[in-house]
Design a protein around this motif. Sequence first.
Motif, PDB file in Angstrom:
ATOM      1  N   CYS A  57       1.038  -1.207   0.098  1.00 16.16           N
ATOM      2  CA  CYS A  57       0.177  -0.122   0.116  1.00 16.16           C
ATOM      3  C   CYS A  57       0.741   1.452  -0.173  1.00 16.16           C
ATOM      4  O   CYS A  57       0.696   2.143  -0.792  1.00 16.16           O
ATOM      5  CB  CYS A  57      -0.814  -0.200   1.328  1.00 16.16           C
ATOM      6  N   GLN A  68      -5.297   7.306  -2.862  1.00 16.96           N
ATOM      7  CA  GLN A  68      -5.839   5.748  -2.465  1.00 16.96           C
ATOM      8  C   GLN A  68      -5.176   5.192  -0.796  1.00 16.96           C
ATOM      9  O   GLN A  68      -5.204   5.093   0.405  1.00 16.96           O
ATOM     10  CB  GLN A  68      -5.916   4.407  -2.338  1.00 16.96           C
ATOM     11  N   PHE A  69      -4.105   5.542  -0.208  1.00 14.45           N
ATOM     12  CA  PHE A  69      -3.550   5.255   0.314  1.00 14.45           C
ATOM     13  C   PHE A  69      -1.639   6.586   0.574  1.00 14.45           C
ATOM     14  O   PHE A  69      -1.205   7.381  -0.133  1.00 14.45           O
ATOM     15  CB  PHE A  69      -2.239   3.985  -0.030  1.00 14.45           C
ATOM     16  N   GLU A  94      -9.979   4.030   8.972  1.00 16.66           N
ATOM     17  CA  GLU A  94     -11.374   3.898   8.424  1.00 16.66           C
ATOM     18  C   GLU A  94     -11.902   5.281   8.319  1.00 16.66           C
ATOM     19  O   GLU A  94     -11.726   6.523   8.902  1.00 16.66           O
ATOM     20  CB  GLU A  94     -12.343   3.130   8.928  1.00 16.66           C
ATOM     21  N   TYR A 104      -6.980  11.294   1.660  1.00 18.41           N
ATOM     22  CA  TYR A 104      -6.924   9.705   0.997  1.00 18.41           C
ATOM     23  C   TYR A 104      -8.558   9.007   1.868  1.00 18.41           C
ATOM     24  O   TYR A 104      -9.156   9.430   2.858  1.00 18.41           O
ATOM     25  CB  TYR A 104      -5.702   9.259   1.644  1.00 18.41           C
ATOM     26  N   THR A 106      -9.768   6.019   0.711  1.00 14.14           N
ATOM     27  CA  THR A 106     -10.960   5.400  -0.563  1.00 14.14           C
ATOM     28  C   THR A 106     -10.867   3.721   0.080  1.00 14.14           C
ATOM     29  O   THR A 106     -11.389   2.947  -0.115  1.00 14.14           O
ATOM     30  CB  THR A 106     -11.135   5.872  -1.638  1.00 14.14           C
ATOM     31  N   GLN A 107      -9.244   3.975   0.418  1.00  9.47           N
ATOM     32  CA  GLN A 107      -8.881   2.464   1.082  1.00  9.47           C
ATOM     33  C   GLN A 107      -8.680   2.342   2.754  1.00  9.47           C
ATOM     34  O   GLN A 107      -9.024   3.330   2.793  1.00  9.47           O
ATOM     35  CB  GLN A 107      -7.616   1.832   0.254  1.00  9.47           C
ATOM     36  N   ILE A 108      -8.639   1.371   3.089  1.00 12.14           N
ATOM     37  CA  ILE A 108      -9.194   0.259   4.264  1.00 12.14           C
ATOM     38  C   ILE A 108      -7.799  -0.130   5.015  1.00 12.14           C
ATOM     39  O   ILE A 108      -7.407  -0.741   4.047  1.00 12.14           O
ATOM     40  CB  ILE A 108     -10.690   0.473   5.226  1.00 12.14           C
ATOM     41  N   MET A 109      -7.220   1.269   6.228  1.00 16.87           N
ATOM     42  CA  MET A 109      -5.790  -0.024   6.394  1.00 16.87           C
ATOM     43  C   MET A 109      -6.021  -0.716   7.847  1.00 16.87           C
ATOM     44  O   MET A 109      -6.885  -0.309   8.357  1.00 16.87           O
ATOM     45  CB  MET A 109      -4.727   1.066   7.225  1.00 16.87           C
TER      46      MET A 109
END
Length: 150
Positions: A57, A68-69, A94, A104, A106-109
């Motif tokens: 990521c 995204q990340f 999140e 950023y 759109t993606q969850i860590m």
Amino acid sequence: MRRIFILAVLIVPLSLAFGCKGTTGEKEVANKQDSSVMEQGTIATGQNEYVKYCLTCHQPDGNGVRSQFPPLAGNVLVTGPADTLIRIVLSGLEGPITVMGQQYGTQIMPAQNYLTDQQIADVLSYIRNTWGNKADAVNAEEVKKIRGER
């Protein structure tokens, strides 16, 4: 005979002076190397953990993936208080986040709470001291303390 005496008078004090300096200097260098080796070991271990758990990521250069990340390089969340960063690793992240003016989210860590305290300490010490970041190392006791608060 006089030349031998003069040489002896000059050589003995000089060899003692340089001999003592060399011994002290060698001890100082050895201490610095021990410290450096330990830090290099932590950094190398942290780098290995980064490659296994974070690189996909956040990318090899720590610059993340646009939108995204988020980047880890130059990120104040990374170089700020260690407890915030430890909580992110243990609980995940999140929702939208703004880093260096870029949004950023759109993606969850996902939470990385399956890692040991030492693994988390190593990887956080690595990212806090790589790509131009400069912050205190994290130790396993700090991670253990925060893990225990949950």
